[in-house]
Scaffold this active site. Sequence first.
Site, PDB file in Angstrom:
ATOM      1  N   GLY A  12       0.847  -1.193   0.000  1.00 49.23           N
ATOM      2  CA  GLY A  12       0.000   0.000   0.000  1.00 49.23           C
ATOM      3  C   GLY A  12       0.882   1.242   0.000  1.00 49.23           C
ATOM      4  N   GLY A  50      -9.189  11.704   0.564  1.00 50.61           N
ATOM      5  CA  GLY A  50      -7.921  12.304   0.195  1.00 50.61           C
ATOM      6  C   GLY A  50      -6.894  12.313   1.295  1.00 50.61           C
ATOM      7  N   GLU A 116     -13.617  17.408   5.492  1.00 47.77           N
ATOM      8  CA  GLU A 116     -14.240  16.210   6.071  1.00 47.77           C
ATOM      9  C   GLU A 116     -14.475  16.430   7.557  1.00 47.77           C
ATOM     10  OE1 GLU A 116     -12.425  12.434   4.820  1.00 47.77           O
ATOM     11  OE2 GLU A 116     -11.382  13.607   3.313  1.00 47.77           O
ATOM     12  N   HIS A 241     -16.573   3.982  10.429  1.00 50.42           N
ATOM     13  CA  HIS A 241     -16.955   5.092   9.528  1.00 50.42           C
ATOM     14  C   HIS A 241     -18.471   5.209   9.560  1.00 50.42           C
ATOM     15  CE1 HIS A 241     -17.288   7.731   6.118  1.00 50.42           C
ATOM     16  NE2 HIS A 241     -15.970   7.809   6.018  1.00 50.42           N
ATOM     17  N   ARG A 288     -15.776  11.502  13.531  1.00 48.68           N
ATOM     18  CA  ARG A 288     -16.452  10.247  13.177  1.00 48.68           C
ATOM     19  C   ARG A 288     -17.033   9.472  14.351  1.00 48.68           C
ATOM     20  NH1 ARG A 288     -12.343   8.093   8.674  1.00 48.68           N
ATOM     21  NH2 ARG A 288     -12.951   9.784   7.312  1.00 48.68           N
ATOM     22  N   HIS A 349     -13.726   0.619  10.027  1.00 47.65           N
ATOM     23  CA  HIS A 349     -13.043   1.338   8.946  1.00 47.65           C
ATOM     24  C   HIS A 349     -11.542   1.436   9.157  1.00 47.65           C
ATOM     25  CE1 HIS A 349     -12.588   4.272   5.757  1.00 47.65           C
ATOM     26  NE2 HIS A 349     -12.084   5.167   6.590  1.00 47.65           N
ATOM     27  N   ARG A 384      -8.887   8.907  14.989  1.00 49.09           N
ATOM     28  CA  ARG A 384      -8.155   9.546  13.889  1.00 49.09           C
ATOM     29  C   ARG A 384      -8.983  10.628  13.210  1.00 49.09           C
ATOM     30  NH1 ARG A 384      -7.938   8.345   8.042  1.00 49.09           N
ATOM     31  NH2 ARG A 384      -9.578   6.852   8.488  1.00 49.09           N
ATOM     32  N   SER A 389      -4.616   9.535   7.675  1.00 51.82           N
ATOM     33  CA  SER A 389      -3.984   8.228   7.676  1.00 51.82           C
ATOM     34  C   SER A 389      -2.998   8.062   6.522  1.00 51.82           C
ATOM     35  CB  SER A 389      -5.089   7.181   7.632  1.00 51.82           C
ATOM     36  OG  SER A 389      -4.626   6.020   7.080  1.00 51.82           O
TER      37      SER A 389
END
Length: 523
Positions: A12, A50, A116, A241, A288, A349, A384, A389
């Site tokens: 990743g 993003g 966000e 999430h 969140r 999530h 978070r 992340s």
Amino acid sequence: MMDTHFLIIGSGAAGLTLAVKLAETFPKKKITVVTKSDEAESNTKYAQGGVAAVFDLREDSFQKHIEDTLISGDGLCDKAVVNMVIKNGPKRLRELMDWGANFDTDADGKLKLGREGGHLEFRVIHHKDSTGYEIERTLLARVNYLKNITLLPHHFAIDLITGHHLSISKSEEISCYGAYVLDQISGAIFTIKADCTTLASGGMGQVYGHTTNPVVATGDGIAMAYRAKARIKNMEFIQFHPTALYDGNNGASFLISEAVRGFGALLRNKNGERFMLNYDERGELASRDIVSRAIVFEMKKSGVDCVYLDCTHLDIEELKKHFPNIYQTCLQNDINVAKDWIPVVPAAHYLCGGIEVDKNGKTSIKNLFACGECSYTGLHGANRLASNSLLEALVYSNRIFNYLCKHPPSRATKTIPEWNDEGTVLLRGPENLQQKTDELQQLMRRFAGVVRNNDDLKKASLQLEKLYNETEILYQKHNLNTTLSQLRNMINVAYLIIQQSLKRKENRGGYYNEDYTKKYLKE
Ligand code: FAD
Ligand code: SIN
């Protein structure tokens, strides 16, 4: 047996960034990346919203991003780490752009910034609603161009090699000498000996079954590190999430990015009431943990399985341009966002905890590093902040790289024994493993979800012990395969989540336990 200078587990954003940097700086050294599926398959590939970083210095500042991160982390962030990561963000993103990543810009070439939950400013750099795909594409193109990287898809790391395998005395400092790896096509298990090993193996959403994460996210790196006796921290802080598409199943769920709420979408309950302002003054853009709990509360209150995301008042042509993937996926599910509300539900999530590392990505085991979602750096604390992340993955792979430039590891000279599966037999009845996996996922959803309590956690612990014992017997008697190894890893990860949840005697950030006094949502 393979011998390499640098072994990286995972392809990743974290693993590939480190591989590129090492390969470019040390052209004579061998970098080996093992990854258990296709080379692109990862949480990174599915990232939508993003990467958070401060580019607009008129409206925004590092200090504001730092404050939003600290508020979201609810008192458990490491302030020095937050400061370091956020100030490094723009540099890391410019580097990605130099490597060919395309992020959305306006007519003047200025980066478009999204917003966000938990962010008081617009600061999320993105590529429409498929930012992760763009990052993965960029990194893989660079990796494929570099001759000294060997990328091995469909290679599953089973266990780290430590002194325990070499019969080194327990009193010596634990060191890592590489990993045992399963070639998933041939079924052979072989040794990769390495001077330095980095876990970049991502998250663990599959432990819950109902998750935004792809099937590869089974927490393998954390389980391997735990078995090797590395320190693992903050596993109780699972981030759910708030808005996964509700499709009635308990498996992987498509994400409706928080950026859609940043664009103006509203959450409504089954009666059509906009409820978020009853819970937090930031409404749909509260952090969140708060939005997920509010949704669970609304669902319980009215005995339903989902709430709704309403986009019908928005400029749909603009929405389509920003979120083409989300728009199309909704259409494929018979949801026309111009007139239909999107049914949504919280889903596992992101893991805020993980393998504890210092500011250079070093774990508590010598020659073992970790970066990205499998690591715990201190950035996220108890919850978070959205889009922090990928930022962390980019910054920490760079920190590890810088450290290794200054402190190149010496050549591993130890003789490593081959993987020993003497006396084991071929495992029959894969349905048995699937049944155990379902059982594990069910118990985690039921007893260790958004809202927990101590009785449930104790029940989970007992059920898990039974599952653990049964699976260990299978492991000892049979040839290892991916499904069995993943099940074992998920059981280890579930154990860490449950035990660390039981140890936290308060409600904080993403951890909410009904037995403690903090009010249901926000004090
Ligand atoms: P990953 O990208 O998950 O990579 C892990 C790699 O390790 C994979 O290649 C995997 O196959 C491999 N692997 C795992 N176990 C083994 C093993 N045993 N052997 C060999 N290989 C192994 N974050 C943001 O900042 N912004 C966002 O907008 C955002 N959106 C998201 C949307 C979705 C749907 C999801 C799921 C996550 C999102 N996140 C976002 C979180 C973010 O994508 C991840 O935290 C981040 O990409 C993790 O990167 P990583 O390199 O650490 O791990
Ligand atoms: C999203 O796009 O909502 C996910 C962002 C994140 O997980 O950081």
